[in-house]
Design a protein around this motif. Sequence first.
Motif, PDB file in Angstrom:
ATOM      1  N   MET A  26       0.823  -1.214   0.000  1.00 30.49           N
ATOM      2  CA  MET A  26       0.000   0.000   0.000  1.00 30.49           C
ATOM      3  C   MET A  26       0.857   1.264   0.000  1.00 30.49           C
ATOM      4  O   MET A  26       0.329   2.376  -0.133  1.00 30.49           O
ATOM      5  CB  MET A  26      -0.949   0.003   1.198  1.00 30.49           C
ATOM      6  N   ARG A  38      -0.001   4.773   1.810  1.00 30.86           N
ATOM      7  CA  ARG A  38      -1.347   5.348   1.609  1.00 30.86           C
ATOM      8  C   ARG A  38      -1.381   6.870   1.595  1.00 30.86           C
ATOM      9  O   ARG A  38      -2.310   7.489   2.115  1.00 30.86           O
ATOM     10  CB  ARG A  38      -2.323   4.830   2.685  1.00 30.86           C
ATOM     11  N   GLY A  62      -1.856   3.169  -3.395  1.00 28.76           N
ATOM     12  CA  GLY A  62      -2.165   2.414  -2.190  1.00 28.76           C
ATOM     13  C   GLY A  62      -3.364   2.964  -1.438  1.00 28.76           C
ATOM     14  O   GLY A  62      -4.180   2.201  -0.906  1.00 28.76           O
ATOM     15  N   ASP A  63      -3.491   4.284  -1.383  1.00 30.25           N
ATOM     16  CA  ASP A  63      -4.647   4.885  -0.705  1.00 30.25           C
ATOM     17  C   ASP A  63      -5.928   4.587  -1.488  1.00 30.25           C
ATOM     18  O   ASP A  63      -6.961   4.262  -0.909  1.00 30.25           O
ATOM     19  CB  ASP A  63      -4.428   6.390  -0.568  1.00 30.25           C
ATOM     20  N   THR A 118      -6.937   1.068  -0.865  1.00 33.03           N
ATOM     21  CA  THR A 118      -7.561   0.905   0.447  1.00 33.03           C
ATOM     22  C   THR A 118      -9.031   1.277   0.401  1.00 33.03           C
ATOM     23  O   THR A 118      -9.881   0.603   0.989  1.00 33.03           O
ATOM     24  CB  THR A 118      -6.826   1.762   1.490  1.00 33.03           C
ATOM     25  N   HIS A 132      -8.474   6.793   6.267  1.00 27.35           N
ATOM     26  CA  HIS A 132      -7.740   5.716   5.621  1.00 27.35           C
ATOM     27  C   HIS A 132      -6.377   6.129   5.100  1.00 27.35           C
ATOM     28  O   HIS A 132      -5.552   5.278   4.772  1.00 27.35           O
ATOM     29  CB  HIS A 132      -8.559   5.111   4.474  1.00 27.35           C
ATOM     30  N   ASP A 133      -6.085   7.420   4.993  1.00 26.73           N
ATOM     31  CA  ASP A 133      -4.823   7.860   4.411  1.00 26.73           C
ATOM     32  C   ASP A 133      -3.703   7.845   5.442  1.00 26.73           C
ATOM     33  O   ASP A 133      -3.939   7.816   6.647  1.00 26.73           O
ATOM     34  CB  ASP A 133      -4.975   9.272   3.844  1.00 26.73           C
TER      35      ASP A 133
END
Length: 549
Positions: free
Chosen positions: A47, A50, A56-57, A60, A284-285
């Motif tokens: 990821m 992220r 990757g972010d 996710t 999520h980042d």
Amino acid sequence: MTYRIRLSLLLAALTTVPSFVSAQRTGAGITAADLRTRLRLISDDSMGGRATGSWGDFQTTEYVAAEFRRLGLIPGGENGTWFQVIPFFRLRAAAGSQIVANGATLRLGPDFIVSQNRAIPRPIEGRETVFGGTVDDSSTWISADAARDRLVIMATPPGVAGLSAAGQMLGRTQRFADAAALVFPVRNAFAPENAAAQVAGRVMTDTTRSGSAPGRISVTVAAAEHLLGRPLAGAEPGTLGGVVHGQATLSFAALPYAARNVVGILRGSDGTLAGTMVSMTAHHDHVGFDNSPVDHDSLHTLNKIVRPQGADSPMREPTAAEWDVIHHSLDSIRRIRPPRPDSIRNGADDDGSGTAVLLEAAEYFASQAHPRRSVLFVNHAAEEEGLLGSRWFADHPTVVRDSIVSEFDMDEVARGNAGEVPGGSPAYLEIVGMRRLSPEYGDLIDAVNARQPLPFKFNLIYDTPGHPLQYYCRADHYSYARYDIPSVAISRGEHSDYHQVTDEEQYADYDAMARVGKFAADVVGTVANLDHRPKVDFAKHDPAARCVQ
């Protein structure tokens, strides 16, 4: 573990997940085993840390949306989707930025960094340099005429003090408003993670510019002396240096991948109350990766001693006694394994842990009789860029804003034990905002906590008005509180791996995460079953006002 994007990854389907997860399924309960499965996926090296707008972010968010879909939630994003796409751009130093002075070529990143602001930096090609004085002594500053159209190099105190002094100078004077650029020899004071963030640039939602202004350039001491053509020590204000060539300007670029809030709704069971919602959130980042790998174990050992809050602790040199401890610890580790080069800031705790708990809570609610109110699950984008994803959602909600009766945010909930944070223990939990707007909401949270098998011991110090770390203003819950929605943020605390390449899932306490998840779900469920919304006693009124800790 250095991050490399392989062709196979670029060609893979967007729903591809690491192989160790593909054969595993999570269950209805909020369990340590399920949290491990989720967090290993979210914080995997593939990821890439992220960063907002990265592959990757984006990957996710695909995973989170796929889980919302599997659990039977209702899409709560734009146009019937799971996503709210945010029109971000990145402001960063223009490609090819470099400065040539007195035969030396200064490189973007190692030698200089261009600060990002909305003004257009002026050209530096063919401009002279001049020594402008000392930043914290205005009696030494050169005149406005002497600074005009030149690169003005200001002497600064060493270390973090130089960064502070430079900022204070910029805030209190217009004397150098006609300079070509202001140059501060403070590059050495940037911690590696801060330098990487500065080079990566700043994410924003529009490209409005405010006219031209002197560029602000942070350089190493050696670079400053190349620019001036002589040592800074002993230089007299007004001393002219050489003519520089090159550019140190800024440009906007679209993000490679869309930055997105992921939104899912669990429909309430009460025909009257289902139109109102309790919001549960996490982000999520994270902050991406560094271009220069470091030894994982060395950094982990060093930071535990000299940077106990990771990126929130200033850089300092260990004492002789501390070096002895560090070397002794590393000797023990080296008997077990060789050095491990690492460049990925995985963000397992920050905030892979909150996202994992959010998904577990969604699965828990979806598996049983739904509460009376609806539950709004929002996995925010761009928290690390300054709460931008949650702010965008609160300003442009995909649901009726007034339908949200409360919000509960989770960030960094995987750590917090003894030796990781002051006063840490299995029951340690930091909480901010619980009575800022609604004392009733705070009382409810206390009552839910008292019913837990192992009640948490709340640390409320970071909710104190004026606290220097500004946690109340640094968590996504504040985006909702601006609109008078009772909101809280919980965390198990900042530790030495905060924003470091060492923030990996191997250090997570999954049993503690499960307890956090059950507590958070109990709070959300309790509010969702109330026959009234938590009463707001202290309204903020103006959502555009600056946050006050």
